[in-house]
Design a protein around this motif. Structure first.
Motif, short mmCIF file in Angstrom:
data_model
loop_
_atom_site.label_atom_id
_atom_site.label_comp_id
_atom_site.label_asym_id
_atom_site.label_seq_id
_atom_site.Cartn_x
_atom_site.Cartn_y
_atom_site.Cartn_z
N PHE A 1 40.66 39.55 36.31
CA PHE A 1 39.78 39.55 37.61
C PHE A 1 38.19 38.36 37.87
N LEU A 2 38.15 37.90 36.65
CA LEU A 2 36.77 36.95 36.05
C LEU A 2 37.79 35.65 37.76
N TYR B 1 37.28 37.58 41.06
CA TYR B 1 36.10 37.69 41.15
C TYR B 1 35.60 36.44 42.06
N ALA C 1 33.20 44.54 40.51
CA ALA C 1 34.11 43.83 39.87
C ALA C 1 32.81 42.89 38.65
N ILE D 1 34.74 43.43 34.68
CA ILE D 1 34.96 41.98 34.30
C ILE D 1 34.29 42.31 32.64
N PHE E 1 40.33 40.45 31.62
CA PHE E 1 39.07 39.37 32.02
C PHE E 1 39.06 38.43 32.24
#
Length: 310
Positions: A29-30, A33, A76, A80, A26
């Motif tokens: 990739f947050l 992104y 994405a 997330i 989480f």
């Protein structure tokens, strides 16, 4: 089509089922992104607000950044959010929409990269006719054709998906919907569909990659007739383009030019393709492009001046 289909939703297994690792996914990739959005939107705003970046090369870079943003957004945000869920489900219709958007913006990026290669070829090999060949009307029409071509390609993916029958199970061993993992869940024989998938997506990526690499070989070979300064500037731009092409097409060829067989590295390659590349592209183009960096500095200085006036 879609006859005898008992599945109304799918369960996405994601990258991991471990609660601690899901939190790491989480956060990681947050950040990735948000970095993708920031980098690509910065390029889009810079090109739109700076008249010095009005050449065809930046016209196509604008659409590349736009397609990167949309391409990453197709997978994405859901990945997330799913990292915070104990059970990640996606409806059949949402799955179809994700397949369409993923292939639409992925193929759009392929066509934009081809147009960027054409632009560089004309600029370096036909400099006297550059503005005539790469006029604003030609560039606009080329991008329009790219949008339509992407629609045709992604519609073909939807047609293949809807031709499958699902009667259970509904566990997708992936973090997004794509035709490859869906083939494993179909109740019917998928040999023909997989063959069509390889012929469609696989052929597009392989042929496009070969064409692009061949075109850049011609471009680099023609640079021997240029001055040292012209050769340095053109080489810097071409290296950025070649790097993006290799990074983008490598995972595509690996995923779509083989039978529907699962490999341990599939998910990580897909992560690099859908999350990593849209983040790297703006970095590659800005770090090696002095004009874009200067335009970004001017944009930030204007923003600071306007803030001071307030």
């Amino acid at each position: 089509m879609l006859l005898n289909n008992n599945v109304t939703e799918f369960i996405l297994l994601g990258l991991t089922q471990d609660p601690v690792r899901k939190k790491i996914v989480f956060v990681t990739f947050l950040i990735f992104y948000l970095g993708t959005l920031l980098g690509n939107l910065l390029i889009i705003i810079t090109i739109k607000t700076n008249q010095a970046l009005g050449s065809p090369m930046y016209f196509f870079l604008f659409y590349l950044s736009l397609s990167d943003t949309c391409f990453s957004t197709s997978t994405a945000p859901r990945m997330i959010m799913d990292a915070l869920s104990t059970k990640s489900t996606i409806s059949f219709s949402e799955c179809i929409i994700q397949v369409f958007s993923l292939h639409y913006f992925g193929s759009l990026e392929v066509f934009i990269l081809i147009l960027m290669a054409v632009d560089r070829y004309v600029a370096i090999c036909k400099p006297l006719h550059y503005m005539t060949i790469m006029s604003r009307q030609v560039c606009g029409a080329s991008v329009g054709v790219a949008w339509m071509g992407s629609c045709v390609h992604s519609s073909a993916q939807i047609y293949l998906t809807l031709s499958l029958t699902f009667c259970g199970p509904n566990l997708i061993d992936h973090y997004f919907c794509d035709l490859q993992p869906l083939l494993k869940l179909a109740c019917t024989d998928t040999y023909v569909v997989n063959l069509l998938l390889v012929s469609n997506s696989g052929a597009i990526f392989m042929v496009s990659f070969v064409m692009l690499m061949f075109s850049y070989v011609i471009i680099l070979h023609s640079l021997r007739n240029h001055s040292a300064e012209g050769r340095r500037k053109a080489l810097s731009t071409c290296i950025s383009h070649i790097t993006v092409v290799i990074l983008f097409f490598g995972p595509c060829i690996f995923i779509y030019t083989r039978p529907a067989i699962t490999f341990p590295m599939d998910k990580m390659i897909a992560v690099f393709h859908t999350i990593g590349i849209p983040l790297l592209n703006p970095l590659i183009y800005t770090l090696r492009n002095a004009e874009v960096k200067n335009a970004m500095r001017k944009l930030s200085s204007k923003k600071l001046i306007s803030d001071d006036k307030r």
